[in-house]
Design an enzyme around this catalytic site. Sequence first.
Site, PDB file in Angstrom:
ATOM      1  CB  CYS A   5      -0.953   0.002   1.743  1.00 32.50           C
ATOM      2  SG  CYS A   5      -2.623   0.495   1.244  1.00 32.50           S
ATOM      3  NE  ARG A  26      -0.781   9.280  -2.099  1.00 35.12           N
ATOM      4  CZ  ARG A  26       0.164  10.097  -1.281  1.00 35.12           C
ATOM      5  NH1 ARG A  26       0.339  11.640  -1.061  1.00 35.12           N
ATOM      6  NH2 ARG A  26      -0.387  10.260   0.648  1.00 35.12           N
ATOM      7  CG  HIS A  45      -3.031  -3.557   4.317  1.00 33.13           C
ATOM      8  ND1 HIS A  45      -2.219  -2.608   5.333  1.00 33.13           N
ATOM      9  CD2 HIS A  45      -3.686  -2.027   3.221  1.00 33.13           C
ATOM     10  CE1 HIS A  45      -2.209  -1.492   5.116  1.00 33.13           C
ATOM     11  NE2 HIS A  45      -2.846  -1.365   3.287  1.00 33.13           N
ATOM     12  CD  GLU A  79      -0.158  -5.464   6.580  1.00 38.83           C
ATOM     13  OE1 GLU A  79       0.159  -6.144   5.474  1.00 38.83           O
ATOM     14  OE2 GLU A  79      -0.531  -4.289   6.748  1.00 38.83           O
TER      15      GLU A  79
HETATM   16  N1  GLN Z   1      -3.698   6.088   1.339  1.00 38.46           N
HETATM   17  C1  GLN Z   1      -2.126   6.055   1.916  1.00 38.46           C
HETATM   18  C2  GLN Z   1      -1.216   7.254   0.624  1.00 38.46           C
HETATM   19  O1  GLN Z   1      -1.561   7.692  -0.349  1.00 38.46           O
HETATM   20  C3  GLN Z   1      -1.861   4.909   1.459  1.00 38.46           C
HETATM   21  C4  GLN Z   1      -3.061   3.979   2.271  1.00 38.46           C
HETATM   22  C5  GLN Z   1      -2.356   2.790   3.420  1.00 38.46           C
HETATM   23  O2  GLN Z   1      -0.910   2.130   3.136  1.00 38.46           O
HETATM   24  N2  GLN Z   1      -3.570   1.579   4.213  1.00 38.46           N
HETATM   25  O3  GLN Z   1      -0.158   7.234   1.156  1.00 38.46           O
END
Ligand code: GLN
Length: 186
Positions: A78, A105, A168, A170
């Site tokens: 992410c 993003r 994610h 994890e």
């Molecule tokens: N929205 C976050 C970003 O732009 C990332 C979100 C996440 O790691 N769960 O950095």
Amino acid sequence: MKTVGVLALQGDFEAHRKSLEQAGARAVEVRTAEQMHSCDGLILPGGESTTMLKLLHLENLIEPLREFGALKPIFGTCAGAILLAREVSHPQQESLGLLDIAVERNAYGRQIDSHIAKIDLDANTRMEAVFIRAPIIRRVGDSARVLARHNGDPVWVEQGRHMVTTFHPELTADPRVHRHLVEKLG
Ligand code: GLN
């Protein structure tokens, strides 16, 4: 046993530790270049990529990260995927460029800030994935390989020794993603 560092400036160390142990590796927290050097691979966890970038500069970890990435696998989840991408938009932001992908993003919008979905590993294999304010991978370079898709968009991509997920792994009990990382360790 191989050692995987989890960048511990921000983000969830404990969950990654459990997943790594399940995948047969040892996990250590990494906050300095010295700690990084003792690792066979590194995870850049989720969090907020703008904040992580600021902390990386503050701790003088940008150069050590580039050097580490030139030799050993880095896995970004992410926000970590955003840090590893070649191009970042919405808004545009500096990144390490270790994988030839372009990411947008927070691309799922406000209504679906977080969601759980079944993603496609191939036509017959699915996996549960947790997305939290996730980016969407908008472009994948020719030398990168898509390992999973969600609604047709790439969500797990590898290029050479490095890989990213926009979800994610994890946070689910499925060890396949961390196992794949462990297989990449030299
Ligand atoms: N929205 C976050 C970003 O732009 C990332 C979100 C996440 O790691 N769960 O950095």
